[in-house]
Design an enzyme around this catalytic site. Sequence first.
Site, PDB file in Angstrom:
ATOM      1  N   ARG A 171       0.850  -1.181   0.000  1.00  0.00           N
ATOM      2  CA  ARG A 171       0.000   0.000   0.000  1.00  0.00           C
ATOM      3  C   ARG A 171       0.884   1.227   0.000  1.00  0.00           C
ATOM      4  O   ARG A 171       2.014   1.202   0.461  1.00  0.00           O
ATOM      5  CB  ARG A 171      -0.925   0.096   1.216  1.00  0.00           C
ATOM      6  CG  ARG A 171      -0.924  -1.052   2.158  1.00  0.00           C
ATOM      7  CD  ARG A 171      -1.797  -0.799   3.368  1.00  0.00           C
ATOM      8  NE  ARG A 171      -1.029  -0.135   4.427  1.00  0.00           N
ATOM      9  CZ  ARG A 171      -1.372   1.003   4.989  1.00  0.00           C
ATOM     10  NH1 ARG A 171      -2.469   1.631   4.639  1.00  0.00           N
ATOM     11  NH2 ARG A 171      -0.625   1.523   5.922  1.00  0.00           N
ATOM     12  N   ARG A 175      -3.618  10.377   1.687  1.00  0.00           N
ATOM     13  CA  ARG A 175      -4.505  11.076   2.620  1.00  0.00           C
ATOM     14  C   ARG A 175      -5.179  12.236   1.926  1.00  0.00           C
ATOM     15  O   ARG A 175      -4.489  13.106   1.393  1.00  0.00           O
ATOM     16  CB  ARG A 175      -3.711  11.623   3.795  1.00  0.00           C
ATOM     17  CG  ARG A 175      -3.230  10.541   4.696  1.00  0.00           C
ATOM     18  CD  ARG A 175      -2.651  11.154   5.943  1.00  0.00           C
ATOM     19  NE  ARG A 175      -1.989  10.085   6.697  1.00  0.00           N
ATOM     20  CZ  ARG A 175      -1.080  10.293   7.606  1.00  0.00           C
ATOM     21  NH1 ARG A 175      -0.716  11.525   7.910  1.00  0.00           N
ATOM     22  NH2 ARG A 175      -0.529   9.291   8.248  1.00  0.00           N
ATOM     23  N   ARG A 248      19.676  -5.953   5.191  1.00  0.00           N
ATOM     24  CA  ARG A 248      19.863  -4.788   4.317  1.00  0.00           C
ATOM     25  C   ARG A 248      20.635  -3.780   5.141  1.00  0.00           C
ATOM     26  O   ARG A 248      20.408  -3.619   6.329  1.00  0.00           O
ATOM     27  CB  ARG A 248      18.511  -4.205   3.919  1.00  0.00           C
ATOM     28  CG  ARG A 248      18.077  -4.641   2.535  1.00  0.00           C
ATOM     29  CD  ARG A 248      16.696  -4.165   2.240  1.00  0.00           C
ATOM     30  NE  ARG A 248      16.595  -2.715   2.392  1.00  0.00           N
ATOM     31  CZ  ARG A 248      15.545  -2.099   2.925  1.00  0.00           C
ATOM     32  NH1 ARG A 248      14.535  -2.780   3.374  1.00  0.00           N
ATOM     33  NH2 ARG A 248      15.514  -0.802   3.010  1.00  0.00           N
ATOM     34  N   ARG A 279      18.339   9.947   2.184  1.00  0.00           N
ATOM     35  CA  ARG A 279      17.764  11.052   2.945  1.00  0.00           C
ATOM     36  C   ARG A 279      18.838  11.725   3.790  1.00  0.00           C
ATOM     37  O   ARG A 279      19.926  11.185   3.979  1.00  0.00           O
ATOM     38  CB  ARG A 279      16.587  10.603   3.813  1.00  0.00           C
ATOM     39  CG  ARG A 279      16.922   9.519   4.789  1.00  0.00           C
ATOM     40  CD  ARG A 279      15.681   9.180   5.634  1.00  0.00           C
ATOM     41  NE  ARG A 279      16.055   8.339   6.759  1.00  0.00           N
ATOM     42  CZ  ARG A 279      15.288   8.059   7.779  1.00  0.00           C
ATOM     43  NH1 ARG A 279      14.073   8.555   7.844  1.00  0.00           N
ATOM     44  NH2 ARG A 279      15.711   7.286   8.756  1.00  0.00           N
ATOM     45  N   GLU A 305      22.183   9.510   4.585  1.00  0.00           N
ATOM     46  CA  GLU A 305      22.000   8.051   4.631  1.00  0.00           C
ATOM     47  C   GLU A 305      22.116   7.460   3.235  1.00  0.00           C
ATOM     48  O   GLU A 305      21.464   7.934   2.305  1.00  0.00           O
ATOM     49  CB  GLU A 305      20.606   7.706   5.174  1.00  0.00           C
ATOM     50  CG  GLU A 305      20.513   7.850   6.664  1.00  0.00           C
ATOM     51  CD  GLU A 305      19.175   7.370   7.197  1.00  0.00           C
ATOM     52  OE1 GLU A 305      18.791   7.850   8.262  1.00  0.00           O
ATOM     53  OE2 GLU A 305      18.503   6.529   6.542  1.00  0.00           O
ATOM     54  N   TYR A 353      12.191  -7.596  12.042  1.00  0.00           N
ATOM     55  CA  TYR A 353      12.226  -6.153  12.164  1.00  0.00           C
ATOM     56  C   TYR A 353      11.207  -5.762  13.236  1.00  0.00           C
ATOM     57  O   TYR A 353      10.007  -5.909  13.032  1.00  0.00           O
ATOM     58  CB  TYR A 353      11.912  -5.427  10.836  1.00  0.00           C
ATOM     59  CG  TYR A 353      11.971  -3.935  11.090  1.00  0.00           C
ATOM     60  CD1 TYR A 353      13.188  -3.269  11.054  1.00  0.00           C
ATOM     61  CD2 TYR A 353      10.837  -3.227  11.487  1.00  0.00           C
ATOM     62  CE1 TYR A 353      13.273  -1.929  11.386  1.00  0.00           C
ATOM     63  CE2 TYR A 353      10.916  -1.887  11.823  1.00  0.00           C
ATOM     64  CZ  TYR A 353      12.130  -1.250  11.767  1.00  0.00           C
ATOM     65  OH  TYR A 353      12.223   0.080  12.113  1.00  0.00           O
ATOM     66  N   ASP A 355       9.869  -2.584  15.520  1.00  0.00           N
ATOM     67  CA  ASP A 355       9.950  -1.195  15.948  1.00  0.00           C
ATOM     68  C   ASP A 355      10.211  -1.198  17.452  1.00  0.00           C
ATOM     69  O   ASP A 355       9.993  -2.204  18.129  1.00  0.00           O
ATOM     70  CB  ASP A 355       8.629  -0.470  15.638  1.00  0.00           C
ATOM     71  CG  ASP A 355       8.639   0.136  14.236  1.00  0.00           C
ATOM     72  OD1 ASP A 355       9.734   0.493  13.747  1.00  0.00           O
ATOM     73  OD2 ASP A 355       7.552   0.255  13.629  1.00  0.00           O
TER      74      ASP A 355
HETATM   75  C1  FAD Z   1      18.109   2.339  10.719  1.00  0.00           C
HETATM   76  C2  FAD Z   1      17.001   1.969  11.695  1.00  0.00           C
HETATM   77  C3  FAD Z   1      16.046   2.923  12.041  1.00  0.00           C
HETATM   78  C4  FAD Z   1      15.042   2.593  12.960  1.00  0.00           C
HETATM   79  N1  FAD Z   1      14.101   3.543  13.262  1.00  0.00           N
HETATM   80  C5  FAD Z   1      13.124   3.237  14.126  1.00  0.00           C
HETATM   81  C6  FAD Z   1      12.108   4.203  14.446  1.00  0.00           C
HETATM   82  O1  FAD Z   1      12.120   5.349  13.943  1.00  0.00           O
HETATM   83  N2  FAD Z   1      11.140   3.848  15.333  1.00  0.00           N
HETATM   84  C7  FAD Z   1      11.109   2.606  15.919  1.00  0.00           C
HETATM   85  O2  FAD Z   1      10.201   2.351  16.713  1.00  0.00           O
HETATM   86  N3  FAD Z   1      12.052   1.683  15.649  1.00  0.00           N
HETATM   87  C8  FAD Z   1      13.057   1.961  14.776  1.00  0.00           C
HETATM   88  N4  FAD Z   1      14.030   1.017  14.502  1.00  0.00           N
HETATM   89  C9  FAD Z   1      14.016  -0.283  15.245  1.00  0.00           C
HETATM   90  C10 FAD Z   1      14.867  -0.240  16.552  1.00  0.00           C
HETATM   91  O3  FAD Z   1      16.196   0.071  16.234  1.00  0.00           O
HETATM   92  C11 FAD Z   1      14.781  -1.607  17.264  1.00  0.00           C
HETATM   93  O4  FAD Z   1      13.467  -1.864  17.659  1.00  0.00           O
HETATM   94  C12 FAD Z   1      15.665  -1.732  18.533  1.00  0.00           C
HETATM   95  O5  FAD Z   1      16.915  -1.135  18.414  1.00  0.00           O
HETATM   96  C13 FAD Z   1      15.858  -3.208  18.875  1.00  0.00           C
HETATM   97  O6  FAD Z   1      16.562  -3.373  20.076  1.00  0.00           O
HETATM   98  P1  FAD Z   1      17.346  -4.727  20.397  1.00  0.00           P
HETATM   99  O7  FAD Z   1      17.801  -4.638  21.808  1.00  0.00           O
HETATM  100  O8  FAD Z   1      16.539  -5.908  19.986  1.00  0.00           O
HETATM  101  O9  FAD Z   1      18.599  -4.741  19.380  1.00  0.00           O
HETATM  102  P2  FAD Z   1      19.953  -3.899  19.337  1.00  0.00           P
HETATM  103  O10 FAD Z   1      19.689  -2.478  19.549  1.00  0.00           O
HETATM  104  O11 FAD Z   1      20.654  -4.298  18.090  1.00  0.00           O
HETATM  105  O12 FAD Z   1      20.789  -4.439  20.592  1.00  0.00           O
HETATM  106  C14 FAD Z   1      21.526  -5.652  20.565  1.00  0.00           C
HETATM  107  C15 FAD Z   1      22.818  -5.428  21.327  1.00  0.00           C
HETATM  108  O13 FAD Z   1      23.500  -6.676  21.486  1.00  0.00           O
HETATM  109  C16 FAD Z   1      24.885  -6.440  21.344  1.00  0.00           C
HETATM  110  N5  FAD Z   1      25.527  -7.699  20.972  1.00  0.00           N
HETATM  111  C17 FAD Z   1      25.343  -8.420  19.843  1.00  0.00           C
HETATM  112  N6  FAD Z   1      26.121  -9.507  19.836  1.00  0.00           N
HETATM  113  C18 FAD Z   1      26.824  -9.477  20.999  1.00  0.00           C
HETATM  114  C19 FAD Z   1      27.822 -10.321  21.580  1.00  0.00           C
HETATM  115  N7  FAD Z   1      28.238 -11.425  20.939  1.00  0.00           N
HETATM  116  N8  FAD Z   1      28.341  -9.999  22.776  1.00  0.00           N
HETATM  117  C20 FAD Z   1      27.950  -8.871  23.428  1.00  0.00           C
HETATM  118  N9  FAD Z   1      27.001  -8.039  22.930  1.00  0.00           N
HETATM  119  C21 FAD Z   1      26.456  -8.335  21.728  1.00  0.00           C
HETATM  120  C22 FAD Z   1      24.972  -5.387  20.269  1.00  0.00           C
HETATM  121  O14 FAD Z   1      26.222  -4.711  20.332  1.00  0.00           O
HETATM  122  C23 FAD Z   1      23.786  -4.494  20.610  1.00  0.00           C
HETATM  123  O15 FAD Z   1      24.165  -3.440  21.464  1.00  0.00           O
HETATM  124  C24 FAD Z   1      15.000   1.304  13.534  1.00  0.00           C
HETATM  125  C25 FAD Z   1      15.951   0.351  13.168  1.00  0.00           C
HETATM  126  C26 FAD Z   1      16.938   0.663  12.246  1.00  0.00           C
HETATM  127  C27 FAD Z   1      17.928  -0.391  11.848  1.00  0.00           C
END
Ligand code: FAD
Length: 371
Positions: A171, A175, A248, A279, A305, A353, A355
Amino acid sequence: MKKYDYLIVGAGLYGAVFAQQAKETGKKVLVIDKRSNIGGNIYTEKIEGINVHKYGAHIFHTNNKEVWDYVNRFAEFNRFTNSPVANYKGELYSMPFNMYTFNKMWGVVTPEEASTKIDEQRREIKGEPQNLEEQAISLVGRDIYEKLVKGYTEKQWGRDCKELPAFIIKRLPVRLTFDNNYFNALYQGIPIGGYTKMIENMLEGIEVRLDTDYLENKAELDKLAEKVVYTGAIDAYFGYKLGYLEYRSVRFDTEVLDKPNFQGNAAVNYTDRETPWTRIIEHKWFEFGKGENGNDLPNTVISREYSSEWKPGDEPYYPVNDDKNNKLYEEYKALAEKEENIIFGGRLGEYKYYDMDVTVAQALKMSKNEL
Ligand SMILES: Cc1cc2nc3c(=O)[nH]c(=O)nc-3n(C[C@H](O)[C@H](O)[C@H](O)COP(=O)(O)OP(=O)(O)OC[C@H]3O[C@@H](n4cnc5c(N)ncnc54)[C@H](O)[C@@H]3O)c2cc1C
């Protein structure tokens, strides 16, 4: 008896929420991260008094009241509303596509006129759309496709829209109102003081060891805790023995500029094919251009980016949840289920993925089951 009840691998959002919940229920926890900072991908770093979103712009938005109430325990959120602007060869358009966009594109004034114009253009596609180009035109017509969808999408995927499958765009919201608010969410904002501060507050009173890679010190670290919560990449945990899960990727090129205002908005999308970046984020506008004390900041920080091909070893950003990768993930998940005393969570541990609000909801759900 081991020293800790839980070893939490990853000081990102998922790890921080679980650690906070575990501590609250009286558990002894140790959080480690291989990076030199907490926060994972939501890490913000202060540059020139501006909270710079180091791993990509993050806007918190949710309809989940429980999640919203939870994060508000650790941060006060400002009233930021995501309203990106599209720049097509110097012509500026409002996003998401709305009456401002249609007025600028065709000079139409009423919703009826806009709707008639879109319908006229959509009719160009007869039958089932065969590729992404046809799909986009069948949804919003050729003018919007050519100026606001084509170049951006081609840069994102590194391929011509005619060579991309139609299903990628299900989609394209249209709006017929003057509403520039990108997200359809009840709650939205940016934590005042940055995301890092919010994570710091969640981890208050919890032992954190940075620059510590779990996989490189697994045997030793496992001795410390009864159970592990692992938020790293699931394929890395198993030494990639079934192959690499694909991501990606995106590259950020960040620059400090000696001027107070570069583009007047947090996000400007470059929708032509020729501009190499997708962007530009101007971080100060997430906080209305103000510093910690409400002062106007003299400089600005921008990040261009670029979409880039991911290869093993690069920072994993967006999981590619296509059939091939989902199947491989299922195979890793089956291996994970056979492991003892370990929970796989978060965007890397579950190869999804998520949020931020979903990440928090998942971590809270897991905490309820576990603690
Ligand atoms: C470019 C981008 C833009 C985004 N924008 C938005 C947004 O606008 N709004 C929104 O709601 N969400 C957004 N998101 C999603 C958001 O980033 C995620 O929901 C969130 O960061 C997930 O948290 P997490 O703890 O699962 O993962 P992560 O933040 O990746 O944390 C995992 C951690 O584990 C650590 N780790 C990994 N392997 C090891 C190891 N072997 N030993 C020790 N430490 C380790 C890493 O270093 C990292 O710090 C976006 C994502 C991306 C990629």
